[in-house]
Design an enzyme around this catalytic site. Structure first.
Site, short mmCIF file in Angstrom:
data_model
loop_
_atom_site.label_atom_id
_atom_site.label_comp_id
_atom_site.label_asym_id
_atom_site.label_seq_id
_atom_site.Cartn_x
_atom_site.Cartn_y
_atom_site.Cartn_z
N ASP A 45 -25.33 28.92 -0.31
CA ASP A 45 -24.54 28.08 0.58
C ASP A 45 -25.20 26.72 0.81
O ASP A 45 -26.41 26.56 0.65
CB ASP A 45 -24.38 28.75 1.95
CG ASP A 45 -23.50 29.98 1.90
OD1 ASP A 45 -23.00 30.33 0.81
OD2 ASP A 45 -23.31 30.60 2.97
N ASP A 46 -24.37 25.76 1.22
CA ASP A 46 -24.80 24.46 1.79
C ASP A 46 -25.10 23.36 0.78
O ASP A 46 -25.38 22.24 1.18
CB ASP A 46 -26.03 24.60 2.70
CG ASP A 46 -25.76 25.43 3.93
OD1 ASP A 46 -24.61 25.89 4.10
OD2 ASP A 46 -26.68 25.63 4.72
N HIS A 96 -17.31 25.78 1.47
CA HIS A 96 -18.05 26.06 2.70
C HIS A 96 -17.65 25.06 3.78
O HIS A 96 -18.32 24.93 4.81
CB HIS A 96 -19.55 25.95 2.41
CG HIS A 96 -20.44 26.72 3.35
ND1 HIS A 96 -20.14 27.98 3.81
CD2 HIS A 96 -21.63 26.39 3.93
CE1 HIS A 96 -21.11 28.40 4.62
NE2 HIS A 96 -22.01 27.45 4.72
N HIS A 100 -20.86 21.18 7.75
CA HIS A 100 -21.23 22.52 8.21
C HIS A 100 -20.78 22.71 9.65
O HIS A 100 -21.58 22.79 10.58
CB HIS A 100 -22.74 22.72 8.08
CG HIS A 100 -23.15 24.16 8.02
ND1 HIS A 100 -23.29 24.95 9.14
CD2 HIS A 100 -23.43 24.97 6.96
CE1 HIS A 100 -23.66 26.15 8.79
NE2 HIS A 100 -23.75 26.21 7.47
N HIS A 193 -29.67 29.98 0.62
CA HIS A 193 -29.25 28.60 0.85
C HIS A 193 -30.03 27.62 -0.03
O HIS A 193 -31.25 27.73 -0.14
CB HIS A 193 -29.44 28.23 2.33
CG HIS A 193 -28.60 29.06 3.25
ND1 HIS A 193 -28.91 30.37 3.57
CD2 HIS A 193 -27.43 28.78 3.89
CE1 HIS A 193 -27.98 30.85 4.39
NE2 HIS A 193 -27.08 29.91 4.60
#
Length: 234
Positions: A45-46, A96, A100, A193
């Protein structure tokens, strides 16, 4: 740089129990793959990140592992060449959000725009058609039943996880590795991540994790493969 909200508490020991409660309660989400097959999904993720993602790709290339990446649109726009490098290697791409931001804190319009803006950024970077980018992982794992209703109504597929070693809190490569190895089983979806939070050690962590899991005869697959054996969403 956008500074997102993050869990600061050490919750890693509780995630396996939380997972067992949430999985039957929210069948519209993909929480894991087939328990009868030694297949696992490594997800990140990210990203993309100009340093951490490239380091990670070298390790994945070394072991010839195909993973799944859930991207933030703002970083795809800023680092399109990194996004392209990931996509060209055959890794699976998901959303995603643009930044965030936890989905329940967004209005319906803001959420839809966040996802569509990210799809557009990915298309510009990778020439991957928006209608082929349907997997969505909510930031922080936060969602409400209404969130799932909106995602499914818009044609998206919510993807969650079953192994969460809290790498974003930087407990150290050894701790993250031990947590992953201990919790992984058939059908596990492992979340790490490669962004600004947690990405610093991601390449070293994956370098430790992959050979250990291969020794246990697990096969690495993408989220796409897990959807093929998933029960239809209710």
């Amino acid at each position: 740089m956008n500074t997102p909200f993050r869990f600061k508490l050490q919750l890693a020991p509780f995630f396996p129990y939380l997972h067992s409660i949430l999985t039957p309660s929210f069948p519209r989400c993909l929480w894991r793959g087939n328990l009868s097959q030694p297949e696992i999904a490594l997800t990140f993720d990210d990203g993309p990140h100009p340093e951490y993602t490239l380091e990670l790709l070298k390790v994945l290339d070394q072991f010839q592992i195909t993973a799944s990446f859930f991207w933030l649109g703002q970083w795809v726009e800023q680092y399109p060449e990194i996004a392209q490098a990931v996509y060209q290697r055959g890794h699976w791409i998901g959303l995603h959000g643009y930044q965030h931001q936890s989905f329940p804190f967004l209005s319906e319009i803001e959420l839809k725009q966040s996802l569509e803006k990210t799809q557009t950024a990915i298309f510009k970077a990778c020439h991957l058609e928006p209608e082929l980018i349907l997997d969505v992982r909510p930031p922080n794992g936060f969602f409400l039943p209404q969130t799932l209703e909106l995602l499914t109504a818009w044609g998206y597929r919510p993807v969650m996880w079953s192994v969460v070693p809290e790498d974003w809190l930087h407990p150290g490569v050894n701790v993250v590795t031990q947590r992953v190895i201990k919790q992984t089983q058939n059908g596990s979806i492992i979340v790490l991540h490669d962004g600004y939070f947690g990405g610093k050690d991601v390449a070293k962590t994956v370098q430790e994790i992959i050979p250990k899991l291969l020794e246990q005869n697990y096969r690495f697959v993408t989220i796409s493969k897990f959807w093929q054996s998933a029960k239809p969403m209710i």
